[in-house]
Design a protein around this motif. Structure first.
Motif, PDB file in Angstrom:
ATOM      1  N   VAL A   1       0.754  -1.386  -0.082  1.00  0.00           N
ATOM      2  CA  VAL A   1       0.055   0.160  -0.018  1.00  0.00           C
ATOM      3  C   VAL A   1       0.834   1.218   0.127  1.00  0.00           C
ATOM      4  N   GLY A   2       0.486   2.038  -0.766  1.00  0.00           N
ATOM      5  CA  GLY A   2       1.455   3.294  -0.626  1.00  0.00           C
ATOM      6  C   GLY A   2       0.850   4.416  -2.117  1.00  0.00           C
ATOM      7  N   PRO A   3       1.320   5.680  -2.013  1.00  0.00           N
ATOM      8  CA  PRO A   3       0.691   6.412  -3.028  1.00  0.00           C
ATOM      9  C   PRO A   3       1.398   6.202  -4.272  1.00  0.00           C
ATOM     10  N   ASP A   4       1.198   6.962  -5.520  1.00  0.00           N
ATOM     11  CA  ASP A   4       1.996   6.744  -6.636  1.00  0.00           C
ATOM     12  C   ASP A   4       3.322   7.267  -6.384  1.00  0.00           C
ATOM     13  N   GLY A   5       4.166   6.436  -7.006  1.00  0.00           N
ATOM     14  CA  GLY A   5       5.581   6.714  -6.646  1.00  0.00           C
ATOM     15  C   GLY A   5       6.286   6.174  -5.566  1.00  0.00           C
ATOM     16  N   ALA A   6       5.571   5.265  -5.047  1.00  0.00           N
ATOM     17  CA  ALA A   6       6.083   4.889  -3.772  1.00  0.00           C
ATOM     18  C   ALA A   6       7.028   3.627  -4.040  1.00  0.00           C
ATOM     19  N   GLY A   7       6.982   3.116  -5.316  1.00  0.00           N
ATOM     20  CA  GLY A   7       8.101   2.064  -5.589  1.00  0.00           C
ATOM     21  C   GLY A   7       7.502   0.617  -5.628  1.00  0.00           C
TER      22      GLY A   7
ATOM     23  N   SER B   1      -1.074  -4.719  -5.270  1.00  0.00           N
ATOM     24  CA  SER B   1      -0.641  -3.281  -4.922  1.00  0.00           C
ATOM     25  C   SER B   1      -1.627  -2.408  -5.012  1.00  0.00           C
ATOM     26  N   THR B   2      -1.868  -1.473  -4.191  1.00  0.00           N
ATOM     27  CA  THR B   2      -3.045  -0.544  -4.205  1.00  0.00           C
ATOM     28  C   THR B   2      -2.669   0.656  -3.593  1.00  0.00           C
ATOM     29  N   PRO B   3      -3.295   1.825  -4.160  1.00  0.00           N
ATOM     30  CA  PRO B   3      -3.105   3.147  -3.399  1.00  0.00           C
ATOM     31  C   PRO B   3      -4.484   3.426  -2.619  1.00  0.00           C
ATOM     32  N   TYR B   4      -5.301   2.349  -2.598  1.00  0.00           N
ATOM     33  CA  TYR B   4      -6.628   2.538  -1.731  1.00  0.00           C
ATOM     34  C   TYR B   4      -6.692   1.866  -0.412  1.00  0.00           C
TER      35      TYR B   4
ATOM     36  N   ALA C   1       2.065  -4.162   3.607  1.00  0.00           N
ATOM     37  CA  ALA C   1       3.287  -3.357   3.871  1.00  0.00           C
ATOM     38  C   ALA C   1       3.124  -1.995   3.249  1.00  0.00           C
ATOM     39  N   LEU C   2       3.262  -0.954   4.167  1.00  0.00           N
ATOM     40  CA  LEU C   2       2.964   0.521   3.801  1.00  0.00           C
ATOM     41  C   LEU C   2       4.346   0.650   3.113  1.00  0.00           C
ATOM     42  N   MET C   3       4.348   1.523   2.016  1.00  0.00           N
ATOM     43  CA  MET C   3       5.428   1.734   1.125  1.00  0.00           C
ATOM     44  C   MET C   3       5.200   3.355   1.058  1.00  0.00           C
ATOM     45  N   GLN C   4       6.294   3.905   1.088  1.00  0.00           N
ATOM     46  CA  GLN C   4       6.550   5.507   0.776  1.00  0.00           C
ATOM     47  C   GLN C   4       7.972   5.717   0.492  1.00  0.00           C
ATOM     48  N   GLY C   5       8.123   6.224  -0.818  1.00  0.00           N
ATOM     49  CA  GLY C   5       9.399   6.741  -0.981  1.00  0.00           C
ATOM     50  C   GLY C   5      10.435   5.765  -1.286  1.00  0.00           C
TER      51      GLY C   5
ATOM     52  N   PRO D   1       2.615  15.597   3.925  1.00  0.00           N
ATOM     53  CA  PRO D   1       0.964  15.370   3.754  1.00  0.00           C
ATOM     54  C   PRO D   1       0.646  15.091   2.369  1.00  0.00           C
ATOM     55  N   VAL D   2      -0.227  14.080   2.325  1.00  0.00           N
ATOM     56  CA  VAL D   2      -0.662  13.649   0.971  1.00  0.00           C
ATOM     57  C   VAL D   2      -2.186  14.135   0.665  1.00  0.00           C
ATOM     58  N   GLN D   3      -2.705  14.322  -0.363  1.00  0.00           N
ATOM     59  CA  GLN D   3      -3.961  14.546  -0.805  1.00  0.00           C
ATOM     60  C   GLN D   3      -4.725  13.201  -0.466  1.00  0.00           C
ATOM     61  N   ARG D   4      -5.891  13.274   0.236  1.00  0.00           N
ATOM     62  CA  ARG D   4      -6.605  11.910   0.277  1.00  0.00           C
ATOM     63  C   ARG D   4      -8.069  12.315   0.018  1.00  0.00           C
TER      64      ARG D   4
END
Lengths: 373, 314
Positions: free
Chosen positions: B37-43, B190-193, B204-208, B309-312
């Protein structure tokens, strides 16, 4: 190589190729339209040239010459005066394309010394046109000289603002079609072989299907083979079609062996497809593939001797032309179709093509494996 | 060798200046529905490409079904089902042609894999003669899943499978994933939701390019380090701005109709925070606020773990 997978991929490729009705139609039309346009519309043949007559002799012999030029149907006397100055002006205004200067004493010299002077001046803005007109005029004048049993020698021109370029046309009868058609067929094969190959592979990149395929047990060699074989066969089909059109629609002679033509085409296509594959490895979009393909194909064609003979190019360009597969294949096509050359006659360019094919394909496959690893 | 279906140890991957993955490690068990799970660009996509042998990792190692992604790539490719994030089937081929092509690439047929794909494929079977590019988003996704499953893979990699798909189809799709998991298939998705993350066994929370936390989705909040309260009241926007200025405010985010307020004093009883904050709000002129101590959820954790902070969508 896994033949089962190659078969599976080939089935898919042909399915896609034959589903694209638009492209199929274009591929069928292309040889017709290209041959039609380039061999009839884009001809070097000059119907009539406007002639400015400067006759300072006014004799039977001078009139006879003008009559013969006029009777050929290729020359029209647009205007006449004894002034070379006025004639020059007409040339500048483009109301005349050439000047025929007959000096005073033309007949007398012809009779007494069996030799007389003549002056031909051309507007050479369009070098090809001037060259063709010149060659027509020379033929008629030579025939007239034989008739009279004399020799005409050219008079040296002193007006500096008109340049006359002389070109060697190796087709005096200007059988333009016969000369162009084999070259156009080569160009057709190059388009299919290089452009379509590059675009076809890049399309899978663009669609993302290449990524999907790369996660299946498809070896790259099988993928490449399945991409190249259909286009190879389509290019050969195009060649057959083009040859039929050339033979039956345009009456182009086919003096040599067609088997040899196809044999050479099979080898040439390896080079063309290899270049297409190489292009596909260097770009990411079909647009880029198209641009690079056109860039290369145009250079190949211009340097191939299709439009201008390579012999009249500067030395460095002639060396470059030696590396140009298009040039060699055009040479083979012309030699076999027009002159009836056999295998031994075309062995050298054929060997060059085979060698380039091996080199280009090897490099392209290597590059492909490297970039998609 | 590990018994895990997927074992990733210290994987790194960079593209020029960009570090797409940094020291990523995790394990997914056999038969597990594992979420990234993570936003776009998380890898996430890069990680998938490494696991499906499409990209070579620069650092670390990874095994899929006990096979090394670098050394045993052909063995992996024969046993993996992969659905890339972008629809990547042949638009000019029909539904049936696409499916039979992918079946035959793996040396099998639609018939042999039919019982596995049937629950999904049956819904688009009546369109089997239609060109794939003429399908709707939901149907394309079903076809793509069928193509990824038709050779009976041992593990399924789905990269943001529900992007661009309507809410009903999304929910149906997850029902189908659960059915597949029950048949014993390992699924890495994988999902951004966040709502989809809740339906995984573990996420697994992913970021950067890094993994921040791995837990069952229900437990992700249990490690939330700070006291958290939910606030409701009139004039939500002014309340939000005002709470952000509270003396011990760590973070305030709108969550649905509530505001979630995180205090920056770790270990403080949330009840105490609630009463303290109530006094603060009254002092600022918000008389009718309702404040209750709550346990953190996955979204709170995600907000907390993310550096910026991210847009949600709320």
């Amino acid at each position: 190589m896994n033949l089962r997978i190659v078969r599976v991929l080939l089935r898919k490729e042909y399915l896609q190729l034959f589903r694209d009705k638009m492209m199929l139609r274009q591929m069928l039309m292309l040889p017709f339209i290209q041959l039609l346009l380039l061999s009839t519309a884009a001809t070097f043949e000059v119907k009539t040239a406007n002639l400015y007559l400067v006759d300072r002799d006014h004799s039977v012999a001078s009139r006879g010459l003008v009559d013969r030029l006029r009777a050929s149907g290729r020359f029209r006397v647009a205007d006449a005066s004894p002034s070379m100055k006025l004639a020059d002006d007409a040339l500048l205004r483009r109301s005349a394309g050439m000047i025929l200067g007959i000096p005073a004493g033309f007949e007398r010299d012809a009779v007494r010394t069996r030799s007389a002077s003549l002056q031909l001046v051309f507007n050479a803005e369009d070098g090809a046109l001037a060259g063709v007109t010149n060659s027509y005029a020379q033929q008629i004048i030579a025939a007239y000289a034989r008739e009279l049993g004399v020799t005409f020698k050219p008079m040296v021109m002193e007006t500096p603002h008109i340049e006359i370029r002389t070109r060697g046309w190796y087709n005096q009868e200007l059988d333009y079609k016969d000369y162009m058609v084999p070259g156009i067929l080569v160009q057709l094969l190059t388009l299919v072989g290089t452009l379509l190959t590059a675009m076809n592979i890049v399309r899978e990149k663009e669609l993302g299907t290449l990524e999907q395929l790369n996660v299946t047990p498809i070896p790259r060699s099988a993928f490449i083979a399945a991409k190249l074989i259909p286009l190879w066969t389509i290019a050969l089909a195009e060649l057959s079609l083009g040859l039929m059109v050339a033979r039956w629609v345009f009456g182009v002679p086919m003096r040599g062996s067609l088997v040899l033509v196809f044999f050479a085409a099979c080898i040439y296509l390896v080079v063309a497809l290899g270049i297409g594959l190489w292009i596909s490895t260097t770009v990411d979009t079909q647009q880029q593939a198209m641009f690079i393909s056109f860039f290369l194909i145009l250079i190949y064609l211009l340097m191939s001797g299709l439009f201008t003979p390579t012999r009249s190019m500067p030395e460095w360009a002639q060396w470059m032309a030696e590396l140009n597969p298009v040039k060699h294949f055009i040479w083979i096509m012309r030699a076999v179709l027009l002159k009836g050359a056999g295998l031994a006659d075309v062995a050298r360019p054929l060997a060059i093509l085979a060698a380039s094919g091996a080199v280009v394909l090897t490099l392209a496959v290597r590059q492909y494996v490297k970039t998609s690893a | 060798m590990s018994n895990a279906a997927v074992a990733v140890r210290g994987v790194g991957k960079r593209f020029g200046e960009t570090e797409a993955l940094t020291d990523v490690s995790f394990e997914a068990r056999h038969g597990e529905l594992f979420g990234l799970v993570g936003p776009d660009g998380a890898g996430k996509t890069t990680l998938f490409r490494v696991l499906t042998t499409f990209l070579l990792p620069d650092a670390g190692s990874a095994t899929v079904l006990g096979l090394d992604v670098v050394r045993d790539l052909w063995a992996i490719r024969a046993r993996v089902g992969y659905m890339p994030g972008r629809f990547s089937l042949y638009g000019d081929l029909t539904v049936a042609e696409n499916l039979s092509f992918f079946a035959s690439v793996f040396g099998t047929t639609i018939e042999e894999g039919y019982d596995l794909i049937a629950p999904i494929y049956r819904q688009i079977e009546s369109f089997s003669g239609r060109r794939a590019d003429a399908l709707s988003g939901g149907m394309k996704q079903k076809l793509a899943l069928s193509c990824a499953l038709v050779h009976r893979p041992d593990i399924l990699f789905l990269d943001e499978p529900t992007t661009g798909v309507d809410a009903v189809s999304r929910s149906e799709f997850w029902d189908q994933l659960h059915t597949l998991r029950e048949s014993g298939l390992t699924i890495v998705v994988s999902t951004p939701y966040m709502d989809e993350a809740m339906r995984c066994d573990r996420v697994a929370l992913m970021q950067g390019g890094r993994i921040l936390e791995i837990d069952p989705p229900g437990e992700i909040g249990s490690r939330y380090p700070l006291p958290l309260v939910a606030v409701t009241g009139a004039d939500r926007y002014r309340l939000l701005l005002s709470l952000r200025k509270a003396p011990h405010a760590h973070a305030v985010y709108p969550f649905g109709s509530e505001l979630h307020y995180t205090d920056n004093r770790a270990g403080l009883d949330p009840g105490e925070v609630a009463s303290e904050l109530r006094d603060y709000a009254r002092g600022q002129g918000f008389g009718d606020v309702e404040i209750t101590a709550i346990a953190a959820g996955i979204e709170d954790s995600f907000m907390e773990l993310m550096p910026a902070p991210v847009q949600r969508a709320s």
